[in-house]
Design a protein around this motif. Structure first.
Motif, PDB file in Angstrom:
ATOM      1  N   SER A 275      40.542  45.033  47.226  1.00  0.00           N
ATOM      2  CA  SER A 275      40.609  46.027  46.157  1.00  0.00           C
ATOM      3  C   SER A 275      40.747  47.416  46.748  1.00  0.00           C
ATOM      4  CB  SER A 275      39.348  45.945  45.281  1.00  0.00           C
ATOM      5  OG  SER A 275      39.322  46.977  44.327  1.00  0.00           O
ATOM      6  N   LYS A 276      41.480  48.268  46.051  1.00  0.00           N
ATOM      7  CA  LYS A 276      41.616  49.661  46.452  1.00  0.00           C
ATOM      8  C   LYS A 276      40.421  50.496  45.992  1.00  0.00           C
ATOM      9  CE  LYS A 276      46.682  49.603  46.385  1.00  0.00           C
ATOM     10  NZ  LYS A 276      47.904  50.224  45.808  1.00  0.00           N
ATOM     11  N   SER A 277      39.650  49.955  45.053  1.00  0.00           N
ATOM     12  CA  SER A 277      38.469  50.649  44.547  1.00  0.00           C
ATOM     13  C   SER A 277      37.215  50.090  45.209  1.00  0.00           C
ATOM     14  CB  SER A 277      38.369  50.492  43.024  1.00  0.00           C
ATOM     15  OG  SER A 277      37.254  51.195  42.512  1.00  0.00           O
ATOM     16  N   ASP A 278      36.284  50.964  45.588  1.00  0.00           N
ATOM     17  CA  ASP A 278      35.058  50.525  46.252  1.00  0.00           C
ATOM     18  C   ASP A 278      34.241  49.611  45.352  1.00  0.00           C
ATOM     19  OD1 ASP A 278      34.149  53.180  48.497  1.00  0.00           O
ATOM     20  OD2 ASP A 278      36.125  52.664  47.723  1.00  0.00           O
ATOM     21  N   VAL A 279      33.629  48.592  45.953  1.00  0.00           N
ATOM     22  CA  VAL A 279      32.731  47.683  45.234  1.00  0.00           C
ATOM     23  C   VAL A 279      31.309  48.189  45.459  1.00  0.00           C
ATOM     24  CG1 VAL A 279      31.934  45.307  44.989  1.00  0.00           C
ATOM     25  CG2 VAL A 279      34.327  45.767  45.549  1.00  0.00           C
ATOM     26  N   LEU A 280      30.716  48.801  44.441  1.00  0.00           N
ATOM     27  CA  LEU A 280      29.414  49.449  44.566  1.00  0.00           C
ATOM     28  C   LEU A 280      28.250  48.537  44.237  1.00  0.00           C
ATOM     29  CD1 LEU A 280      30.228  52.910  42.926  1.00  0.00           C
ATOM     30  CD2 LEU A 280      30.425  52.231  45.330  1.00  0.00           C
ATOM     31  N   SER A 281      28.484  47.443  43.496  1.00  0.00           N
ATOM     32  CA  SER A 281      27.393  46.560  43.094  1.00  0.00           C
ATOM     33  C   SER A 281      27.878  45.123  43.074  1.00  0.00           C
ATOM     34  CB  SER A 281      26.838  46.961  41.718  1.00  0.00           C
ATOM     35  OG  SER A 281      27.874  46.994  40.755  1.00  0.00           O
ATOM     36  N   LEU A 282      26.959  44.202  43.390  1.00  0.00           N
ATOM     37  CA  LEU A 282      27.261  42.773  43.439  1.00  0.00           C
ATOM     38  C   LEU A 282      26.094  41.987  42.874  1.00  0.00           C
ATOM     39  CD1 LEU A 282      28.848  42.038  46.948  1.00  0.00           C
ATOM     40  CD2 LEU A 282      29.946  41.720  44.739  1.00  0.00           C
ATOM     41  N   GLN A 283      26.384  40.832  42.285  1.00  0.00           N
ATOM     42  CA  GLN A 283      25.339  39.938  41.804  1.00  0.00           C
ATOM     43  C   GLN A 283      25.867  38.514  41.774  1.00  0.00           C
ATOM     44  OE1 GLN A 283      21.908  41.007  40.357  1.00  0.00           O
ATOM     45  NE2 GLN A 283      21.820  38.990  41.261  1.00  0.00           N
ATOM     46  N   TYR A 284      25.203  37.622  42.515  1.00  0.00           N
ATOM     47  CA  TYR A 284      25.559  36.208  42.501  1.00  0.00           C
ATOM     48  C   TYR A 284      25.071  35.570  41.202  1.00  0.00           C
ATOM     49  CZ  TYR A 284      27.667  34.114  46.675  1.00  0.00           C
ATOM     50  OH  TYR A 284      28.545  33.672  47.632  1.00  0.00           O
TER      51      TYR A 284
END
Length: 451
Positions: A275-284
């Motif tokens: 992705s060109k946009s930053d991934v700031l949050s994640l959740q499994y």
């Protein structure tokens, strides 16, 4: 005098017996009206009508409160009233060590009587500071070689409600972005006995972002930081966030280039999303087959870790007004998740009905650019968040009602941590309540509880 006959009663005026009629099966029994508390002269002064109606509802109406709009639970209403007046405790001499992330775990500590399992607070602050502190309530024994190492937790009235050990501190070369305790999630009971913690650093120009595994299997002595950890991965870029799967074997990382998947045992890394946009949050997800990802451009993506090189335009499920700074999945209701963005918006979504928009929204939060974590209690009844106005707010998840809104500190409460429940069901948190919630800011660490 007339004789008594089973199933009949005698009417003296009509001089005959009548059958005792029973309620028709399936019919609703008559409900007697609630007495007016104002008419009871025996009640002490200052007892309000609301408390009396709650008491009558619990004793006479089967734990159900009938209002004009809907039926309410007596227990839920009592919990809401308690949450509106919590006890706020400030941990002294904890400035700068808890603003990035907090994690409450149980670890073995060396005591004069041998090794014991004691509650530990792992905190991360500014400039890569990491601290391990021993915490306890008044009835808990706090082990310290010198009394000066024990700081009191003081409330507004100046009474001692607990203690916190100042512990040991170390520093990493880069800012800490997340702390994750490896444990099994999902429908199985949460395994809080895991002694491994994942620490991720954001990265800088001189030092790349990294993933560390901190091993706390050996008993702690608090003489030196137990840095028996190893760096399992380094990333040449910005590493914003991370989360582990159900088995604690794979870690998903959010970076400035997309979502990566890291195997802890082998150290192999693969890309799930570019992705060109930053991934700031994640959740499994609880099933381990879904990774919810929040991007800087406001998109929320649903990714399948078994598929690789997925384009973001084919997996977008929702859009927030601003950058998504936090995602929190509800494990008791695994189709629902909370999302917050940097403009202060907090929403509840149903993964099955994304096209209909959010299920619930929570108004009143203030934010413009800060990455603020959401905190959800183990029973998943309330959600807590700090704001840039230095207020701490607490909402009821189902109704969206704002239960608590107060300025507690002079800095933003950016880190929130509720201890994991080790019982057979996360819903038993309120019945088996032992700990409240930890709040971390640049000013210091706070403790908040209302049960």
């Amino acid at each position: 005098m007339a004789k008594e006959l089973p199933g009949f009663y005698y009417d003296a005026e009509k001089n005959r017996y009548f059958p005792c009629r029973r309620p028709i099966p399936g019919s609703r029994p008559p409900v007697s009206p609630l007495p007016d508390p104002k008419e009871d002269a025996t009640l002490p002064e200052g007892v309000g009508t609301t408390q009396q109606r709650l008491l009558y509802a619990r004793e006479l109406c089967g734990n159900v409160i009938v209002s004009r709009r809907r039926k309410l639970s007596f227990q839920s209403e009592c919990e809401k009233k308690l949450a509106k007046k919590p006890v706020i405790l400030k941990c002294t001499k904890t400035g700068k060590i808890g603003s990035a992330a907090l994690e409450h775990i149980v670890a073995d500590v060396v005591t004069p009587d041998g090794s014991k399992e004691i509650d530990i607070l792992l905190s991360a602050g500014v400039n890569g500071l990491i601290s391990i502190q021993q915490v306890g309530k008044p009835q808990t024994e706090i082990i310290a070689e010198q009394s000066r190492l024990v700081d009191p937790l003081l409330s507004a009235d100046g009474l001692q409600h607990g203690t916190i050990h100042r512990g040991v501190t170390t520093r990493l070369q880069s800012e800490v972005s997340s702390l994750i305790q490896l444990f099994r999630k999902g429908s199985q009971p949460v395994d809080t006995t895991s002694k491994h913690v994942v620490i991720t650093t954001m990265g800088s120009e001189s030092d790349p972002g990294s993933v560390w595994i901190l091993n706390l299997n050996k008993p702690l002595t608090f003489n030196a930081f137990p840095w028996e950890g190893n760096c399992v991965y380094k990333y040449k870029g910005t590493l914003w966030t991370a989360d582990s799967d159900n088995a604690g074997k794979n870690i998903s990382i959010g970076t400035n280039r997309g979502v990566g998947l890291l195997n802890i045992e082998t150290g192999n890394q693969s890309w799930v999303l570019r992705s060109k946009s930053d991934v700031l949050s994640l959740q499994y997800g609880t099933s381990g087959r879904v990774i919810l990802s929040g991007l800087r451009n406001g998109s929320i993506l649903s990714l399948d870790p078994r598929r690789k090189q997925v384009s973001s335009k084919y997996c977008s499920v929702a859009a927030m007004p601003s950058s998504v700074c936090c995602l929190s999945l509800l494990h008791l209701w695994d189709q629902y998740f909370l999302a917050s963005s940097m403009d202060g918006t907090i929403r509840l979504y149903d993964h099955r009905l994304m096209k209909r928009g959010p299920v619930q929204s929570y108004d009143g939060n203030v934010n413009s650019h800060t990455r603020i974590h959401l905190g959800v209690d183990p029973s998943e009844k309330v959600v807590l968040s700090g704001g840039e106005d230095c207020h701490v707010r607490l909402w009821d998840i189902k109704s969206g009602e704002l239960l608590f809104n107060k300025r507690l500190m002079d800095e933003v409460a950016s880190a929130v941590c509720w201890p994991k429940l080790d019982g057979n069901s996360m819903s038993g948190y309120w019945e088996k309540h032992t700990w409240g919630v930890w709040l971390g800011s640049y000013e210091g660490i706070y403790y908040m509880d209302w049960l």
